[in-house]
Design a protein around this motif. Structure first.
Motif, PDB file in Angstrom:
ATOM      1  N   PRO A 128     -27.278   2.029   0.952  1.00 20.19           N
ATOM      2  CA  PRO A 128     -25.837   2.043   0.669  1.00 20.19           C
ATOM      3  C   PRO A 128     -25.178   0.762   1.159  1.00 20.19           C
ATOM      4  N   VAL A 129     -24.312   0.215   0.350  1.00 20.76           N
ATOM      5  CA  VAL A 129     -23.587  -1.012   0.693  1.00 20.76           C
ATOM      6  C   VAL A 129     -22.128  -0.711   0.984  1.00 20.76           C
ATOM      7  N   ALA A 130     -21.454  -0.073   0.024  1.00 15.98           N
ATOM      8  CA  ALA A 130     -20.031   0.227   0.194  1.00 15.98           C
ATOM      9  C   ALA A 130     -19.626   1.317  -0.776  1.00 15.98           C
ATOM     10  N   SER A 131     -18.875   2.286  -0.295  1.00 13.49           N
ATOM     11  CA  SER A 131     -18.286   3.270  -1.196  1.00 13.49           C
ATOM     12  C   SER A 131     -17.178   2.590  -1.976  1.00 13.49           C
ATOM     13  N   ALA A 132     -16.735   3.218  -3.046  1.00 10.61           N
ATOM     14  CA  ALA A 132     -15.650   2.650  -3.839  1.00 10.61           C
ATOM     15  C   ALA A 132     -14.524   3.653  -4.065  1.00 10.61           C
ATOM     16  N   ALA A 133     -14.885   4.878  -4.442  1.00  9.82           N
ATOM     17  CA  ALA A 133     -13.840   5.843  -4.763  1.00  9.82           C
ATOM     18  C   ALA A 133     -14.355   7.272  -4.660  1.00  9.82           C
ATOM     19  N   ARG A 134     -13.462   8.128  -4.229  1.00 11.52           N
ATOM     20  CA  ARG A 134     -13.708   9.573  -4.353  1.00 11.52           C
ATOM     21  C   ARG A 134     -13.194   9.960  -5.731  1.00 11.52           C
ATOM     22  N   THR A 276     -23.435  -6.472   5.189  1.00  9.11           N
ATOM     23  CA  THR A 276     -22.212  -6.466   5.993  1.00  9.11           C
ATOM     24  C   THR A 276     -21.106  -7.265   5.318  1.00  9.11           C
ATOM     25  N   LYS A 277     -21.475  -8.426   4.774  1.00  5.68           N
ATOM     26  CA  LYS A 277     -20.472  -9.256   4.108  1.00  5.68           C
ATOM     27  C   LYS A 277     -19.926  -8.551   2.877  1.00  5.68           C
ATOM     28  N   LEU A 278     -20.791  -7.952   2.082  1.00  2.86           N
ATOM     29  CA  LEU A 278     -20.351  -7.228   0.893  1.00  2.86           C
ATOM     30  C   LEU A 278     -19.446  -6.062   1.265  1.00  2.86           C
ATOM     31  N   ASN A 279     -19.855  -5.294   2.279  1.00  2.00           N
ATOM     32  CA  ASN A 279     -19.058  -4.152   2.708  1.00  2.00           C
ATOM     33  C   ASN A 279     -17.670  -4.594   3.163  1.00  2.00           C
ATOM     34  N   THR A 280     -17.628  -5.676   3.920  1.00  2.00           N
ATOM     35  CA  THR A 280     -16.344  -6.188   4.413  1.00  2.00           C
ATOM     36  C   THR A 280     -15.431  -6.602   3.268  1.00  2.00           C
ATOM     37  N   GLU A 281     -15.978  -7.350   2.308  1.00  3.21           N
ATOM     38  CA  GLU A 281     -15.151  -7.837   1.201  1.00  3.21           C
ATOM     39  C   GLU A 281     -14.726  -6.702   0.269  1.00  3.21           C
ATOM     40  N   ILE A 282     -15.636  -5.779  -0.020  1.00  2.34           N
ATOM     41  CA  ILE A 282     -15.295  -4.664  -0.906  1.00  2.34           C
ATOM     42  C   ILE A 282     -14.243  -3.768  -0.255  1.00  2.34           C
ATOM     43  N   ASN A 283     -14.370  -3.522   1.052  1.00  7.15           N
ATOM     44  CA  ASN A 283     -13.371  -2.696   1.735  1.00  7.15           C
ATOM     45  C   ASN A 283     -11.998  -3.362   1.744  1.00  7.15           C
ATOM     46  N   LYS A 284     -11.961  -4.685   1.867  1.00  5.66           N
ATOM     47  CA  LYS A 284     -10.685  -5.389   1.770  1.00  5.66           C
ATOM     48  C   LYS A 284     -10.054  -5.161   0.400  1.00  5.66           C
ATOM     49  N   ILE A 285     -10.884  -5.227  -0.630  1.00  2.00           N
ATOM     50  CA  ILE A 285     -10.398  -5.020  -2.000  1.00  2.00           C
ATOM     51  C   ILE A 285      -9.870  -3.610  -2.178  1.00  2.00           C
ATOM     52  N   LEU A 286     -10.613  -2.627  -1.653  1.00  2.35           N
ATOM     53  CA  LEU A 286     -10.214  -1.227  -1.797  1.00  2.35           C
ATOM     54  C   LEU A 286      -8.926  -0.918  -1.046  1.00  2.35           C
ATOM     55  N   ASN A 287      -8.645  -1.665  -0.010  1.00  2.00           N
ATOM     56  CA  ASN A 287      -7.424  -1.436   0.775  1.00  2.00           C
ATOM     57  C   ASN A 287      -6.213  -2.178   0.215  1.00  2.00           C
ATOM     58  N   LYS A 292      -5.875   0.152  -5.056  1.00  2.00           N
ATOM     59  CA  LYS A 292      -5.611   1.561  -4.742  1.00  2.00           C
ATOM     60  C   LYS A 292      -4.849   2.230  -5.875  1.00  2.00           C
ATOM     61  N   ASP A 293      -3.801   1.567  -6.340  1.00  2.00           N
ATOM     62  CA  ASP A 293      -2.971   2.147  -7.401  1.00  2.00           C
ATOM     63  C   ASP A 293      -3.756   2.319  -8.690  1.00  2.00           C
ATOM     64  N   ARG A 294      -4.617   1.357  -8.989  1.00  2.00           N
ATOM     65  CA  ARG A 294      -5.396   1.447 -10.230  1.00  2.00           C
ATOM     66  C   ARG A 294      -6.406   2.587 -10.155  1.00  2.00           C
ATOM     67  N   ILE A 295      -7.059   2.757  -9.005  1.00  2.00           N
ATOM     68  CA  ILE A 295      -8.020   3.859  -8.865  1.00  2.00           C
ATOM     69  C   ILE A 295      -7.286   5.186  -8.912  1.00  2.00           C
ATOM     70  N   THR A 296      -6.101   5.247  -8.314  1.00  2.00           N
ATOM     71  CA  THR A 296      -5.291   6.469  -8.397  1.00  2.00           C
ATOM     72  C   THR A 296      -4.937   6.766  -9.848  1.00  2.00           C
ATOM     73  N   ALA A 297      -4.595   5.725 -10.607  1.00  2.00           N
ATOM     74  CA  ALA A 297      -4.262   5.909 -12.021  1.00  2.00           C
ATOM     75  C   ALA A 297      -5.450   6.432 -12.818  1.00  2.00           C
ATOM     76  N   LEU A 298      -6.672   6.123 -12.354  1.00  2.00           N
ATOM     77  CA  LEU A 298      -7.877   6.632 -13.003  1.00  2.00           C
ATOM     78  C   LEU A 298      -8.154   8.086 -12.623  1.00  2.00           C
ATOM     79  N   GLY A 299      -7.362   8.598 -11.664  1.00  2.00           N
ATOM     80  CA  GLY A 299      -7.550   9.979 -11.244  1.00  2.00           C
ATOM     81  C   GLY A 299      -8.386  10.140 -10.008  1.00  2.00           C
ATOM     82  N   GLY A 300      -8.733   9.017  -9.349  1.00  2.00           N
ATOM     83  CA  GLY A 300      -9.548   9.078  -8.145  1.00  2.00           C
ATOM     84  C   GLY A 300      -8.773   8.658  -6.916  1.00  2.00           C
ATOM     85  N   GLU A 301      -9.510   8.322  -5.886  1.00  2.00           N
ATOM     86  CA  GLU A 301      -8.910   7.896  -4.624  1.00  2.00           C
ATOM     87  C   GLU A 301      -9.790   6.805  -4.029  1.00  2.00           C
TER      88      GLU A 301
END
Length: 333
Positions: A128-134, A276-287, A292-301
């Protein structure tokens, strides 16, 4: 063989200093690797067709990730076998950080339960590298469905056993498992039709070719437009997009939870510094608010986790989904 005794103190200090420098050099390797990587484009393999939730989330993250890494991030779709084709491709790729997988979570938590043989072991061959969305699933009916709520649908199916048809994104997909959980808890008999992804299933739902299905979020705009009937949310909490739509738990199917977690994986053996670098950068993007708004618009979190937390979530989901798979005797066929 006896080692020679070093009597010269300066010689001892020289050897100790060399050893210390060697250890320092080894310790510097991960940091140097993280700084050097990436030196060429990074590929993200998606296990589902274009237009589905996994594909949309992968593309949503890949654009800002490319900017953060300073290299193109290319998305490639390899659909089939509930993500196994893409998973096998990534598992057998060089463990250098240049090939990643965007998976629905089912490949790790579901596929080992439904496939008697897999060409790779997701627990051993991927990390596992990084989660993206529930990702939530939404119970939707066709436009002409003679039911306007969950209880009406249950009554309709019970009055017509075996005559109503529900679709899914494929055998073992989270929409399929949600459909089986729905039948199990409500005591229903309906026919399952698997598709090669959620998008074609949604198309047939809007065309009245199937009666209902669990949507992973891609059909919400169609629900707003009245092209489908949104009956319930297959989660333990309501969606902020549809605060008036009840959960299946509220509709009487207590404890109903078909959420899954989508995220990024890499071949086993990928350097920890790269992960670690990928996880850090992806988490920055997700935050970021925009993502966040776009994933919410897709119906996720949007869901930012450490690799360890993401791995634990997959193990927990494997237990939860494994129980319904065993009960319903679900296979990949």
């Amino acid at each position: 063989m006896n080692q020679p005794h070093i009597t010269n103190p300066s010689r001892r200090w020289h050897l100790a200093g060399a050893a210390a420098l060697g250890l320092m050099a080894l310790a510097a390797v991960p940091a140097a690797l993280a700084q050097a990587w990436p030196e060429k484009p990074v590929k993200v393999v998606v296990g589902f067709p274009p237009g589905g939730a996994a594909d949309q989330i992968a593309r949503l993250v890949s654009t800002p990730l490319a900017a953060a890494l300073g290299q193109p991030v290319v998305v490639e779709n390899r659909a089939g076998a509930n993500g196994n084709i893409a998973g096998d491709t990534v598992a057998k790729a060089p463990a250098d950080g240049y090939t990643l997988l965007m998976g629905s979570g089912g490949m790790v938590s579901v596929n080992p339960h439904i496939y008697p043989r897999m060409p790779f072991d997701p627990a051993k061959d991927l990390v596992p590298v990084a989660s993206a969305a529930r990702v939530l699933v939404y119970l939707m009916g066709k436009p002409t469905l003679e039911a306007n709520n969950v209880q009406d649908l249950i009554k309709l199916i019970k009055a017509n056993p075996g005559r109503l048809v529900y679709g899914s994104a494929g055998n073992g997909s989270s929409p399929h498992l949600a459909g089986e959980m729905f039948k199990s808890q409500a005591g229903l008999f309906a026919v399952h039709v698997p598709y090669r992804g959620a998008a074609p299933a949604l198309t047939d739902l809007m065309g009245n070719q199937i009666d209902y299905y669990f949507d992973p979020g891609i059909g919400l705009s169609h629900a707003r437009a009245g092209r489908t009937k949104l009956l319930a949310v297959g989660s333990m909490k309501r969606s902020p997009l549809f605060p008036d739509v009840p959960t299946l738990d509220e509709a009487g199917l207590k404890g109903f939870d078909a959420d899954s977690v989508f995220g990024f994986y890499a071949p086993a053996g990928t350097p920890q510094a790269v992960i670690t670098k990928l996880n850090t950068e992806i988490n920055k993007i997700l935050n970021s608010t925009a993502v966040k708004d776009r994933i919410t618009a897709l119906g996720g979190e949007a869901l930012a986790l450490t690799p360890a937390e993401f791995g634990k979530r997959g193990a927990d989901d494997s237990q939860r989904f494994g129980a319904i798979i065993k009960e319903r005797k679900i296979t990949a066929e």
